[in-house]
Design a protein around this motif. Structure first.
Motif, PDB file in Angstrom:
ATOM      1  N   ASP A 249      79.781  92.832  42.973  1.00  0.00           N
ATOM      2  CA  ASP A 249      80.479  91.890  43.516  1.00  0.00           C
ATOM      3  C   ASP A 249      81.796  91.513  43.182  1.00  0.00           C
ATOM      4  N   ASP A 250      82.542  90.407  43.490  1.00  0.00           N
ATOM      5  CA  ASP A 250      83.694  90.109  43.357  1.00  0.00           C
ATOM      6  C   ASP A 250      84.581  91.329  42.092  1.00  0.00           C
ATOM      7  N   ARG A 251      84.133  90.904  40.951  1.00  0.00           N
ATOM      8  CA  ARG A 251      84.730  91.821  40.004  1.00  0.00           C
ATOM      9  C   ARG A 251      85.100  93.649  40.490  1.00  0.00           C
TER      10      ARG A 251
ATOM     11  N   GLU B 298      89.719  80.525  53.535  1.00  0.00           N
ATOM     12  CA  GLU B 298      89.731  79.318  53.003  1.00  0.00           C
ATOM     13  C   GLU B 298      88.205  79.607  52.503  1.00  0.00           C
ATOM     14  N   ASN B 299      87.601  79.596  52.056  1.00  0.00           N
ATOM     15  CA  ASN B 299      86.287  79.311  50.389  1.00  0.00           C
ATOM     16  C   ASN B 299      85.574  77.682  51.074  1.00  0.00           C
ATOM     17  N   GLY B 300      86.869  76.689  50.413  1.00  0.00           N
ATOM     18  CA  GLY B 300      87.164  75.425  50.952  1.00  0.00           C
ATOM     19  C   GLY B 300      86.236  74.595  49.273  1.00  0.00           C
ATOM     20  N   PHE B 301      86.285  73.113  49.985  1.00  0.00           N
ATOM     21  CA  PHE B 301      86.359  72.437  49.193  1.00  0.00           C
ATOM     22  C   PHE B 301      84.851  72.908  48.060  1.00  0.00           C
ATOM     23  N   ARG B 302      84.769  72.528  47.036  1.00  0.00           N
ATOM     24  CA  ARG B 302      83.472  73.324  46.707  1.00  0.00           C
ATOM     25  C   ARG B 302      82.324  71.708  45.988  1.00  0.00           C
ATOM     26  N   ASP B 303      81.500  71.522  46.221  1.00  0.00           N
ATOM     27  CA  ASP B 303      80.822  70.556  45.768  1.00  0.00           C
ATOM     28  C   ASP B 303      78.995  70.498  45.239  1.00  0.00           C
TER      29      ASP B 303
ATOM     30  N   ILE C 280      74.533  74.572  34.346  1.00  0.00           N
ATOM     31  CA  ILE C 280      75.586  75.361  35.870  1.00  0.00           C
ATOM     32  C   ILE C 280      75.590  76.406  35.978  1.00  0.00           C
ATOM     33  N   ARG C 281      75.780  76.962  37.207  1.00  0.00           N
ATOM     34  CA  ARG C 281      75.765  78.815  37.334  1.00  0.00           C
ATOM     35  C   ARG C 281      77.761  77.870  37.777  1.00  0.00           C
ATOM     36  N   THR C 282      78.836  78.616  36.829  1.00  0.00           N
ATOM     37  CA  THR C 282      79.746  78.739  37.638  1.00  0.00           C
ATOM     38  C   THR C 282      80.927  79.781  38.315  1.00  0.00           C
TER      39      THR C 282
ATOM     40  N   GLU D 109      77.671  75.440  41.839  1.00  0.00           N
ATOM     41  CA  GLU D 109      78.829  74.493  43.206  1.00  0.00           C
ATOM     42  C   GLU D 109      79.018  75.713  43.579  1.00  0.00           C
ATOM     43  N   ASN D 110      79.376  76.029  44.969  1.00  0.00           N
ATOM     44  CA  ASN D 110      80.759  76.153  46.236  1.00  0.00           C
ATOM     45  C   ASN D 110      80.325  74.960  47.234  1.00  0.00           C
ATOM     46  N   PRO D 111      81.049  75.749  48.078  1.00  0.00           N
ATOM     47  CA  PRO D 111      81.610  75.090  49.505  1.00  0.00           C
ATOM     48  C   PRO D 111      80.782  74.980  50.337  1.00  0.00           C
TER      49      PRO D 111
HETATM   50  C1  TF8 Z   1      81.459  82.161  44.406  1.00  0.00           C
HETATM   51  C2  TF8 Z   1      82.077  82.335  45.542  1.00  0.00           C
HETATM   52  C3  TF8 Z   1      82.020  83.312  46.609  1.00  0.00           C
HETATM   53  C4  TF8 Z   1      82.850  84.214  46.787  1.00  0.00           C
HETATM   54  C5  TF8 Z   1      82.145  84.833  47.713  1.00  0.00           C
HETATM   55  C6  TF8 Z   1      81.020  85.672  47.191  1.00  0.00           C
HETATM   56  O1  TF8 Z   1      80.481  80.740  43.955  1.00  0.00           O
HETATM   57  O2  TF8 Z   1      82.590  81.087  45.155  1.00  0.00           O
HETATM   58  O3  TF8 Z   1      81.962  82.218  47.320  1.00  0.00           O
HETATM   59  O4  TF8 Z   1      83.530  84.613  45.883  1.00  0.00           O
HETATM   60  O5  TF8 Z   1      83.615  86.117  47.554  1.00  0.00           O
HETATM   61  O6  TF8 Z   1      81.380  82.940  43.493  1.00  0.00           O
END
Ligand code: TF8
Length: 339
Positions: free
Chosen positions: A77-79, A151-156, A175-177, A215-217
């Motif tokens: 994952d990201d971390r 860009e990931n983008g505007f989150r909804d 809500i998962r953040t 919430e995600n784009p």
């Molecule tokens: C999230 C982010 C992800 C990105 C990706 C998984 O919700 O928006 O889209 O960081 O690297 O975790």
């Protein structure tokens, strides 16, 4: 030979005195590999951007640098991937700025809800204003080099309980953040019950009802098929998430100035391409999500202003962590770009 070159690499701490120029240039014929990993799947423009990066870098270095791309959290994952970059056990990743803020708190400036009114302003601040580069310049002391903003983008917001139109509707939604303190505080202020979670665990968590929403784009919602486990989509646009294409400082320091230049340019070109793909597809994806049975809710300007008022109240407690200077520079850049 290649092994000893790698083993002698500059070390991940920014404090070492080794000059970048002279640091372990690859011997002739020595091929070095960038393993790039992301959490999203291979349908997302981010992966297509990585494919573009690979094409340019392999072409322009005549194959002295090879790029291997991994998606869907195959490398972690990201971390975990950012930590691997710090250790030099992975070379590249492309997280949202929100998880980067756990390493460089200044990036949390982009977690301020409703900061950017539109994509043009985001572009102006990230790509043209000096503050965009100033933030990237904070990464090397954390063992990473920020090659470019993507860009990931505007989150909804999506959930499977009920339609969300106003602040009152956030109440009781689990809500998962992302793993980010400002996001948690903002959703708490809105009345929701936020819980931080790695992206890779999200689909199952929604499926099993551990969380009601996330919430995600739009591109992520559509391409990760969240419509299969979520009924309601609210076009809140509450945060604009930049991506940053990160390279391990170790790999950067082991590259020649020519290779560094090639990677930097390729990152920007691939980023322009990625941004274009994200933006072109957004409208189509919303239509597809409706067709797939999601209830799509527009947010009125008045309701959005109300949400902003609520989330603005949590900002003062974050200014010191982010850095007042960074907050001021970014908000001024937003004002100037919005004129
Ligand atoms: C999230 C982010 C992800 C990105 C990706 C998984 O919700 O928006 O889209 O960081 O690297 O975790």
């Amino acid at each position: 030979l290649s092994l000893s070159l790698t083993a002698c690499g500059g070390g991940q701490q920014g404090g070492d005195q080794q000059k970048q120029e002279g640091a372990n240039p690859p011997a002739a014929g020595n091929v070095r590999t960038i393993r790039a990993g992301i959490g999203l799947n291979d349908q997302h423009p981010q992966f297509k951007g990585l494919e573009k990066f690979k094409e340019i870098v392999e072409r322009d270095t005549n194959g002295s640098i090879v790029v291997e791309n991994y998606h869907s959290g195959q490398l972690g994952d990201d971390r975990a991937m950012m930590e691997a970059l710090q250790l030099g056990t992975q070379e590249m990743t492309c997280p949202s700025t929100a998880p980067i803020a756990n390493f460089v708190p200044g990036f949390s400036v982009f977690d301020i809800p409703f900061l950017f009114p539109n994509e043009e302003v985001a572009d102006q601040v990230l790509l043209k204003d000096p503050v965009g580069q100033e933030l990237l310049d904070m990464l090397p002391e954390q063992g990473m080099v920020g090659l470019a903003y993507w860009e990931n983008g505007f989150r909804d917001l999506t959930n499977n309980k009920h339609e969300v139109k106003t602040v009152a509707d956030f109440k009781d939604l689990k809500i998962r953040t992302m793993e980010n303190k400002l996001h948690l505080a903002a959703f708490r202020a809105l009345g929701a019950n936020p819980t931080p979670m790695a992206f890779s665990e999200l689909f199952t968590a929604m499926q099993q009802g551990t969380v009601n929403g996330q919430e995600n784009p739009i591109a992520t919602i559509y391409l990760q098929k969240y419509n299969e486990v979520q009924k309601y989509l609210s076009l809140t646009h509450h945060v604009y998430s930049p991506f940053v294409l990160l390279l391990s400082k170790k790999f950067w320091d082991e590259s020649t100035p020519e290779e560094q230049e090639i990677m930097k340019k390729a990152a920007q070109e691939a980023g322009d391409y990625e941004r274009k793909l994200v933006r072109e597809a957004n409208g189509e994806y919303v239509d597809d999500l409706k067709a797939a049975g999601m209830t799509v809710t527009e947010i009125t300007e008045a309701d959005r202003a109300e949400m902003k008022k609520v989330t603005d109240a949590v900002l003062p407690q974050f200014v010191d962590t982010i850095g007042k200077d960074i907050v001021d520079k970014v908000t001024t850049a937003v004002e100037n770009a919005s004129k």
